[in-house]
Design an enzyme around this catalytic site. Structure first.
Site, PDB file in Angstrom:
ATOM      1  N   LEU A  17     -10.641  15.962  -8.347  1.00 20.97           N
ATOM      2  CA  LEU A  17      -9.201  16.278  -8.863  1.00 20.97           C
ATOM      3  C   LEU A  17      -9.604  13.922  -9.686  1.00 20.97           C
ATOM      4  O   LEU A  17      -9.067  13.727  -8.431  1.00 20.97           O
ATOM      5  CB  LEU A  17      -8.206  16.004  -8.490  1.00 20.97           C
ATOM      6  N   ARG A  61     -11.615   0.109   8.919  1.00 24.88           N
ATOM      7  CA  ARG A  61     -13.216  -0.501   8.709  1.00 24.88           C
ATOM      8  C   ARG A  61     -12.580  -1.637   7.223  1.00 24.88           C
ATOM      9  O   ARG A  61     -11.741  -0.749   6.510  1.00 24.88           O
ATOM     10  CB  ARG A  61     -14.451  -0.452   8.166  1.00 24.88           C
ATOM     11  N   TYR A  65       0.567  -1.455   0.354  1.00 29.30           N
ATOM     12  CA  TYR A  65      -0.244   0.001   0.014  1.00 29.30           C
ATOM     13  C   TYR A  65       1.027   1.126  -0.017  1.00 29.30           C
ATOM     14  O   TYR A  65       0.590   2.463  -0.601  1.00 29.30           O
ATOM     15  CB  TYR A  65      -1.311   0.019   0.958  1.00 29.30           C
ATOM     16  N   HIS A 105      -2.067  -2.431   5.964  1.00 22.92           N
ATOM     17  CA  HIS A 105      -2.128  -1.250   4.723  1.00 22.92           C
ATOM     18  C   HIS A 105      -3.151  -0.424   5.592  1.00 22.92           C
ATOM     19  O   HIS A 105      -2.391   0.928   5.002  1.00 22.92           O
ATOM     20  CB  HIS A 105      -2.993  -1.772   3.799  1.00 22.92           C
TER      21      HIS A 105
HETATM   22  O1  LIG Z   1      -1.836  -7.807   1.215  1.00 25.86           O
HETATM   23  C1  LIG Z   1      -2.956  -8.477   0.713  1.00 25.86           C
HETATM   24  O2  LIG Z   1      -3.175  -7.325   0.040  1.00 25.86           O
HETATM   25  C2  LIG Z   1      -4.857  -7.997  -1.041  1.00 25.86           C
HETATM   26  C3  LIG Z   1      -5.080  -6.233  -1.870  1.00 25.86           C
HETATM   27  O3  LIG Z   1      -4.672  -5.759  -2.463  1.00 25.86           O
HETATM   28  P1  LIG Z   1      -4.880  -4.879  -3.645  1.00 25.86           P
HETATM   29  O4  LIG Z   1      -3.719  -3.913  -3.662  1.00 25.86           O
HETATM   30  O5  LIG Z   1      -5.813  -5.653  -4.427  1.00 25.86           O
HETATM   31  O6  LIG Z   1      -5.994  -3.758  -2.920  1.00 25.86           O
HETATM   32  C4  LIG Z   1      -5.644  -8.717  -0.908  1.00 25.86           C
HETATM   33  O7  LIG Z   1      -6.792  -8.867  -1.270  1.00 25.86           O
HETATM   34  C5  LIG Z   1      -5.298  -9.647   0.254  1.00 25.86           C
HETATM   35  O8  LIG Z   1      -5.918 -10.634   0.976  1.00 25.86           O
HETATM   36  C6  LIG Z   1      -3.966  -9.630   0.960  1.00 25.86           C
HETATM   37  O9  LIG Z   1      -3.212 -10.307   1.883  1.00 25.86           O
END
Ligand SMILES: O=C1O[C@H](COP(=O)(O)O)[C@@H](O)[C@H](O)[C@H]1O
Ligand SMILES: NC(=O)C1=CN([C@@H]2O[C@H](COP(=O)(O)OP(=O)(O)OC[C@H]3O[C@@H](n4cnc5c(N)ncnc54)[C@H](OP(=O)(O)O)[C@@H]3O)[C@@H](O)[C@H]2O)C=CC1
Length: 504
Positions: free
Chosen positions: A403, A340, A188, A249
């Site tokens: 934006l 959330r 992230y 994240h």
């Molecule tokens: O770390 C993870 O992230 C993904 C979501 O990543 P994204 O870049 O597609 O938002 C998540 O689907 C996964 O369960 C998790 O381990």
């Protein structure tokens, strides 16, 4: 430790991806390496080696990864073939020296053929945490260039399962790899809208001037996925949504959104402020959490979480959580913050929603301003604001300063998160990676709640239909955290027309 003297890995660099036969390697790691190559950020002088136990020959390995490569322009197909020529695969166990010795010989040969004076070696552990330490230990022992060069190692989340295991992981790694060689990746931190947060906050006086509890009523950070665990239940059932995306994240996003201004853009100055704000988060109230688990969809066509055969029968694993927390600083005291996240919801979206306090005075029916930063999909930032209805009316309507990246920026290469972060690691830039004290602090925040939710007094997760907004009690949970659901009568999007007056 600073990165200012960091050496950029350019030219003849060896890149090794452990766990190359896996899900992350094929969906994210190799596509990111190809993306960097396609855009010219990775030279054709590199040597990329996939390493895993699975018995694959080079062709089988390449066939497995190529399907996820993104080609954009004419000629990219040729680049795919060029890139694949840089790749090879070694099938070997992780717990025996043979494979590592063969790997080291292969890299030494590559470096000798190319008269490499200073060895540059990047190791990516696309592996489950249970395998990190053995592999990191063997790599250090058999494949680290020592004084002949520089090695960097990228390790994936989750860094541990709770505070204790995270400390054990860090302590096990510390004697083997130096902090400046270690890159703990949270992808992230590579997302464009997340990387933009500091520039947005500290580069705009009008934003920074109102970025506090005098003006802001509540902050929400939401993660929504429209699919369930679909076969990854074996992995997910032991961790749940909080470990999977909230403790890492969403918490990373929160630190960048709420931290104080760093003294400089030096990576350590930024990470110092991230740790500082993490330490200001109050102990979580174990009752200030809403947990859910997805059930069958309302039409019965989508399975419940427990219908996944890789999930243990009767599992109480949490696939949705909304957590209320507070930051005890002068700037944020009294502002409820909600993190959330959920699987199997009605849409795929990650967004930050900052709701401002109600304006007062002579104007009637004024709605609260809301700043929305959409991390994905369709990156955008918009501020919802009140404006007089054009023409003869004296009424106000809600509109927005908008934006939307795809409209405002044309032909920009916006790297995928993993492209951006692998490039940072090759530059030795730690800014967008997780530091050891940051990691410990994040587990200190969430471990008591995780133990509670997995303990004897755990609340039963509220079942919500696959494809819904989540647990039915979510709306009340948000309202209880000072989030105000405004009327939509005087808001039309994307265009407001005179008939808006008829609804007011
Ligand atoms: O770390 C993870 O992230 C993904 C979501 O990543 P994204 O870049 O597609 O938002 C998540 O689907 C996964 O369960 C998790 O381990
Ligand atoms: N998949 C994703 O979307 C994301 C994953 N991550 C993280 O990345 C890491 C890897 O994830 P992912 O690729 O999905 O994992 P996988 O389960 O696909 O494992 C990757 C590879 O590691 C090897 N492996 C798996 N389990 C074991 C084991 N118990 N012992 C030894 N080797 C094993 C396998 O290779 P072989 O048997 O051939 O050696 C497998 O192909 C995890 O820490 C995950 O949390 C982070 C973000 C997103």
């Amino acid at each position: 430790m600073t990165d200012t003297k960091a050496v950029e890995f350019v030219g003849h660099t060896a890149i090794v991806v452990f766990g190359a036969s896996g899900d992350l390697a094929k969906k994210k790691t190799f596509p990111a390496l190809f993306g960097l190559y396609r855009e010219g950020y990775l030279s054709n002088k590199v040597k990329i080696i996939g390493y895993a136990r699975s018995k694959l020959d080079d062709k089988e390995f390449k066939d497995r990864i190529v399907g996820y490569f993104k080609t954009k322009n004419k000629g990219d197909e040729d680049k795919v073939q060029e890139f694949l020529k840089l790749c090879s695969y070694i099938s070997a166990p992780y717990d025996k020296p043979d494979g590592y010795e063969k790997l080291n010989e292969t890299i030494n040969e590559f470096e000798k053929e190319n008269n490499v004076e200073q060895s540059h070696r990047l190791f990516y552990l696309a592996l489950p945490p249970s395998v990190f330490i053995p592999v990191a230990t063997e790599v250090k022992k058999y494949v680290h260039p020592g004084s002949k060069g520089i090695a960097r190692i990228i390790v994936e989340k989750p860094f541990g399962h709770d505070l204790q295991s995270a400390e054990e992981l860090l302590n096990a790694l510390k004697p083997i790899w130096k902090e400046e060689e270690l890159f703990r990746i949270d992808h992230y931190l590579g997302k464009e809208m997340v990387k933009n947060l500091l520039a947005f906050r500290f580069g705009n006086a009008f934003i920074n001037a109102s970025w506090d509890n005098r003006h802001i009523s509540c902050i929400q950070i939401s993660f929504k996925e429209p699919f369930g665990t679909e076969g990854r239940g074996g992995y997910f059932d032991s961790i749940g949504i909080i470990r999977d995306v909230i403790q890492n994240h969403l918490l990373q996003v929160l630190t960048l959104l709420t931290m104080e201004r760093p003294v400089s853009n030096d990576p350590e100055a930024v990470r110092d402020e991230k740790v500082r704000i993490l330490k200001s988060i109050s102990e979580l109230d174990l009752n200030d959490v809403l947990v859910g688990q997805y059930g069958k969809s309302e039409d019965g066509k989508k399975p419940a979480y427990v219908d996944d055969e890789t999930v243990k029968p009767g599992s109480k694993c949490v696939t949705f959580a909304a957590i209320g927390l507070h930051i005890n600083t002068e700037r944020w005291e009294g502002v409820p913050i909600i993190l959330r996240a959920g699987k199997a919801l009605n849409e795929g979206k990650v967004e930050i929603r900052v709701q401002y306090k109600q304006s007062t005075g002579f104007l009637n029916d004024i709605q609260r301003n809301e700043l929305v930063i959409r991390v994905q999909p369709n990156e955008a930032m918009y501020m919802k604001l009140n404006s007089k209805v054009p023409g003869v009316s004296q009424k106000t309507t809600v509109t927005e300063l908008d934006l939307t990246y795809k409209d405002r920026y044309e032909n920009f290469y916006i790297p995928e998160a993993y492209e951006s972060l692998i490039r940072d690691a090759m530059k030795g830039d730690h800014s967008n990676f997780v530091r050891d004290d940051e990691l410990i602090q994040s587990w200190k925040i969430f471990t008591p709640l995780l133990y509670h939710l997995e303990g004897p007094d755990a609340p039963a997760p509220e079942i919500y239909p696959y494809g819904s907004r989540g647990p039915a009690s979510l709306t009340k949970f948000l309202q209880d955290h000072d989030y105000f659901f405004e009327s939509r009568d005087n808001y039309q999007w994307p265009v407001t027309r005179p008939d808006v007056l008829h609804k007011m």
